[in-house]
Design a protein around this motif. Structure first.
Motif, PDB file in Angstrom:
ATOM      1  N   LYS A  72       0.846  -1.198   0.000  1.00 32.14           N
ATOM      2  CA  LYS A  72       0.000   0.000   0.000  1.00 32.14           C
ATOM      3  C   LYS A  72       0.877   1.243   0.000  1.00 32.14           C
TER       4      LYS A  72
ATOM      5  N   PHE B 102       0.606   5.155   1.204  1.00 30.66           N
ATOM      6  CA  PHE B 102      -0.201   6.106   1.975  1.00 30.66           C
ATOM      7  C   PHE B 102       0.117   7.539   1.555  1.00 30.66           C
TER       8      PHE B 102
ATOM      9  N   ASP C 238      -5.218   9.422   3.197  1.00 33.78           N
ATOM     10  CA  ASP C 238      -5.406   8.284   4.093  1.00 33.78           C
ATOM     11  C   ASP C 238      -5.367   8.656   5.579  1.00 33.78           C
TER      12      ASP C 238
ATOM     13  N   LEU D 206      -4.865   9.600  13.806  1.00 32.64           N
ATOM     14  CA  LEU D 206      -5.630   8.426  13.358  1.00 32.64           C
ATOM     15  C   LEU D 206      -7.077   8.456  13.844  1.00 32.64           C
TER      16      LEU D 206
ATOM     17  N   LEU E 285      -0.205   4.364  11.333  1.00 35.87           N
ATOM     18  CA  LEU E 285      -1.215   4.348  10.283  1.00 35.87           C
ATOM     19  C   LEU E 285      -1.119   3.064   9.466  1.00 35.87           C
TER      20      LEU E 285
ATOM     21  N   LYS F 123      -2.209  -0.045  11.463  1.00 33.95           N
ATOM     22  CA  LYS F 123      -3.661  -0.053  11.679  1.00 33.95           C
ATOM     23  C   LYS F 123      -4.386  -0.525  10.411  1.00 33.95           C
ATOM     24  N   GLU F 124      -3.918  -0.076   9.253  1.00 37.96           N
ATOM     25  CA  GLU F 124      -4.595  -0.410   7.998  1.00 37.96           C
ATOM     26  C   GLU F 124      -4.237  -1.810   7.508  1.00 37.96           C
TER      27      GLU F 124
ATOM     28  N   LYS G  15      -2.456  -4.277   9.225  1.00 42.46           N
ATOM     29  CA  LYS G  15      -2.511  -5.294  10.290  1.00 42.46           C
ATOM     30  C   LYS G  15      -1.385  -6.333  10.183  1.00 42.46           C
TER      31      LYS G  15
END
Lengths: 335, 423
Positions: free
Chosen positions: B66, B68, B72, B219, B251, B254-255, B257
């Motif tokens: 990903k 960011f 986001d 967040l 961040l 959290k997204e 995991k």
């Protein structure tokens, strides 16, 4: 040709957040199941020695060997907020919080011991070396371990909080009491300037630092050595070489910091004058130890070669240029 | 009377010494976890520009998990006093090194490849790099509003009268430069979701509870859902007070995991964290025939670069300490902080009190020489003692052993320098 010069620098430094901003440190002390003591505090060891100082303050207050104390200073889910490891505030502020928490914890121990020892009062109960006992009848005694084992799920713990005192300054006149406590110091430097190369070599220093009271003299000397080295780099060679916002010297091959080869053995003198609001009289020294060095070096350079460097850093190039200019009688000051 | 103490005052060996000298101490970069990913930050290459960012091509690279960007982040801002930093720049970059995007991939090479493939369109705007120019009305604006972001005033007595009565006056301008903390351990960290579901960040920081607060805010989650583990720290000196990689890591964990690790290179460390404020210090100091200080004026201008960080507190501290440890009856200080497009300045050992002695201690020597007295005599005449009043009106009621410090230096160093006719 080399010329020798001597110079002096004095400074003062106000510690803590300052200016009326709430400066709070907290600590929590708990009797662990095995009879040892856990102290939970959010003060960070950044290399300055805070963790060792915390052990010494905790051990001294509890009258307990540091082997029987565990500090938990790493995990926000376990420890209270003790403020930042900055502003030379951990020894004074968090040290005070630890001392207060330990004193509150000893009061709790006395109360529980009173019950366990079937006494009418906590008067005369001493806490020493992991035991609580009645001083004039020492057979009335219970150890931390026995006390812990008898609690069956009840935790014996206490908290401590220290809030420093400062007064916000007036926005128009700047009148107020922005910091407390202040620390003081003086540094004398003798150095040699090579008038052909512009290289400066430190020959001797005598550095006296007020500490209130020394909790750990070796750690203070370590701070004094480190502060001197950092200031030496600041005044003589560290240069980011920034052009239009771009740092050109962005690695250690180009950004020169002092090495052991640049340092000499410093004559460090610890000056004690205990501060009544401080834990055992100790004031913070992490920052002040850097401050009087640069001006002492600049004053010594002037004493050696008669040029005033008014713009940092005093690199060899800048020094040679200033020396040449002074020979031709153009300017003595150099920026 | 001194208490007799058991361990206070003794040279207890540092409790962290053994683990550090044997290499057993765990710094964040030493942490490896199963299933761990790596992160890298895309940073601005120009000092002042409007930007648009396209991550599409980079996202399609094999191994990129990903990328960011500002879109986001629920609350895209942070800052120790003013929230003027963005977690990722949205419209504008204000300095070289501003974070724009954060790539998470299976390995570092893939991160590097993705950084190259992210397209940033820079529409450059005029920058301002010197605080004097930045103070002008028509200077390019670094943030909304004026570049002058703080002005501390100190007023005591009447300096004009003080200078009128002075026998000698020294007037000089001193300049200090921007320097780096040069701590030995560059920024690094690892984030993951712990067994209780908390966003956990292992980092080397000066203030873990502050990091937790900023992560919670950015967040938009509660502080109870966040855990900061402060690993061993390889020096800080003020350079680990502002947020660096903490929010990026939190961040991402959290997204995604999964555990994520970031290690800055030395170069990235240099361009990303704060610096010492360079100050321009214009000093005017007057004394009577005997060397007694009568008046001092200081105009101090500090370049805080692209962000405020601690500029208000640092320039205030510079102003408070501008007199040096000397009693002066008439004092006027103006200490100003100014935004530019330089690297941002923040906390660094001494915090604004390190620069003024470059000025005030040279002023003392200059006055002494003009008066034909030695540098020690002029200092002894004016120095703070128990009961002295500072320029802010504070009384130094106890623990003021400055004279003792100076005497300790003089015990083994002759500094009663006679410079009459030396130069």
């Amino acid at each position: 040709m080399k010329r020798i010069g001597r110079g002096i620098g004095l400074s003062f430094y106000g510690t803590g957040y300052g200016n009326g901003f709430p400066d709070v440190s907290r600590a929590k002390v708990r009797l662990l199941k095995d009879g040892n003591v856990g102290i939970y505090v959010g003060g960070t060891e950044v290399g300055q020695g805070a963790r060792t100082i915390f052990y010494q303050i905790g051990s001294e207050t509890l009258k307990l060997s540091s082997d029987n104390i565990s500090f938990i200073t790493e995990d926000t889910s376990l420890m209270p907020d003790s403020g930042t490891a900055a502003a030379s505030r951990q020894t004074y502020n968090t040290g005070n919080a630890i001392k207060i928490a330990c004193e509150n914890f000893m009061d709790r121990l006395r109360e529980v011991a009173k019950r366990e020892l079937k006494l009418n009062s906590t008067q005369g109960l001493k806490v020493n070396n992991g035991k609580i006992y009645l001083e004039f009848f020492p057979r009335k005694v219970i150890s931390f371990k026995e006390l812990a084992q008898k609690q069956k799920g009840n935790v014996i713990e206490a908290e401590g909080e220290f809030v420093a005192q400062t007064v916000e300054m007036d926005s128009e006149t700047g009148q107020g009491a922005p910091y407390w406590p202040y620390t003081f110091n003086a540094c004398g430097v003798e150095l040699e300037v090579d008038v052909l190369t512009g290289k400066v070599e430190i020959l001797k220093t005598r550095f006296a630092q007020d500490v209130g009271r020394a909790i750990n003299p070796h750690l203070i000397e370590g701070q004094m050595d480190g502060g001197f080295a950092m200031a030496l780099g600041y005044v003589l060679f560290e240069d980011l070489n920034i052009n239009e916002g771009r740092i050109k010297n962005q690695k250690f091959s180009k950004y020169l910091i002092p090495t052991a080869m640049d340092m000499i053995d410093l004559e460090n003198v610890i000056v004690e004058d205990p501060e009544s609001t401080a834990p055992f009289g100790a004031k913070g020294v992490g920052e002040p130890v850097m401050i009087p060095i640069a001006p002492a070096i600049l004053n010594a350079i002037y004493d050696a070669v008669g040029v005033r460097i008014t713009e940092l850093p005093a690199t060899p190039e800048k020094l040679i240029e200033a020396i040449e200019d002074s020979k031709e009688g153009r300017v003595v000051k150099h920026g | 009377m001194r208490m007799s103490l058991d361990i206070v005052g003794k040279n207890m060996i540092r409790v962290d010494a053994l683990s550090k000298v044997t290499g057993k101490a765990i710094y964040p970069a030493d942490v490896y976890m199963d299933n761990m990913l790596y992160g890298k930050t895309l940073r601005s290459k120009v000092p002042h520009a409007y930007i648009t960012v396209n991550t599409k091509e980079a996202e399609n690279i094999d191994g990129v998990i990903k990328i960011f960007t500002c879109k986001d982040v629920p609350t895209n801002e942070h800052g120790v006093v003013f929230k003027d930093h963005e977690v990722f720049c949205s419209k504008k970059v204000r300095r070289i090194g501003d974070p724009i995007a954060f790539v998470v991939a299976t390995d570092i090479k893939t991160c590097d490849l993705a950084l190259e493939k992210i397209k940033v369109n820079y529409e450059e705007i005029e920058g301002v790099f010197d605080p004097i120019s930045a103070m002008k009305e028509d200077a390019p604006k670094v943030h909304e509003g004026n570049n002058i972001m703080y002005h501390y005033k100190l007023r005591k007595g009447d300096t004009e009268k003080g200078f009128e009565s002075s026998y000698v006056i020294a007037e000089n301008t001193y300049k200090t430069h921007m320097v780096d903390h040069a701590f030995l351990q560059p920024e690094s960290g690892v984030s993951y979701i712990d067994e209780e579901g908390r966003v956990t960040v292992v980092v080397a920081t000066q203030y873990p509870h502050y990091d937790r607060e900023e992560i919670a805010r950015a967040l938009n989650i509660s502080e109870d859902e966040i855990r900061i583990i402060n690993a061993s720290i390889g020096g800080a000196f003020g350079g680990r007070e502002d947020i660096s990689l903490q929010i990026h890591l939190a961040l991402a964990a959290k997204e995604i995991k999964r555990p994520i690790k970031v290690v800055y290179s030395r170069e990235e460390s240099f361009i990303s964290h704060s610096k010492r404020h360079p100050l321009i210090m214009k000093y005017k100091t007057g004394a009577d025939k005997n060397g007694k200080l009568l008046a001092m004026e200081a105009d101090i201008i500090g370049d805080t670069g692209a962000y405020a960080s601690w500029a208000t507190n640092v320039l205030r501290k510079a102003g408070v300490h501008a007199t040096g440890p000397y009693y002066i009856p008439n004092v006027k200080v103006d200490s100003i902080a100014v935004y530019t497009n330089n690297p941002f300045a923040g906390a660094m050992r001494g915090f604004g009190a390190t620069q003024p002695p470059i000025a005030y201690e040279q002023q003392m020597d200059i006055l002494a020489e003009e008066l034909g007295i030695d540098p020690i005599t002029i200092r002894m005449k004016n120095m703070f003692k128990k009961g002295s009043e500072t320029a802010t009106g504070q009384i130094l009621t106890e623990s003021v052993p400055l004279e003792e410090c100076l005497n300790k230096v003089l015990e083994d160093m002759d500094l009663n320098l006679d410079r009459k006719g030396a130069y």
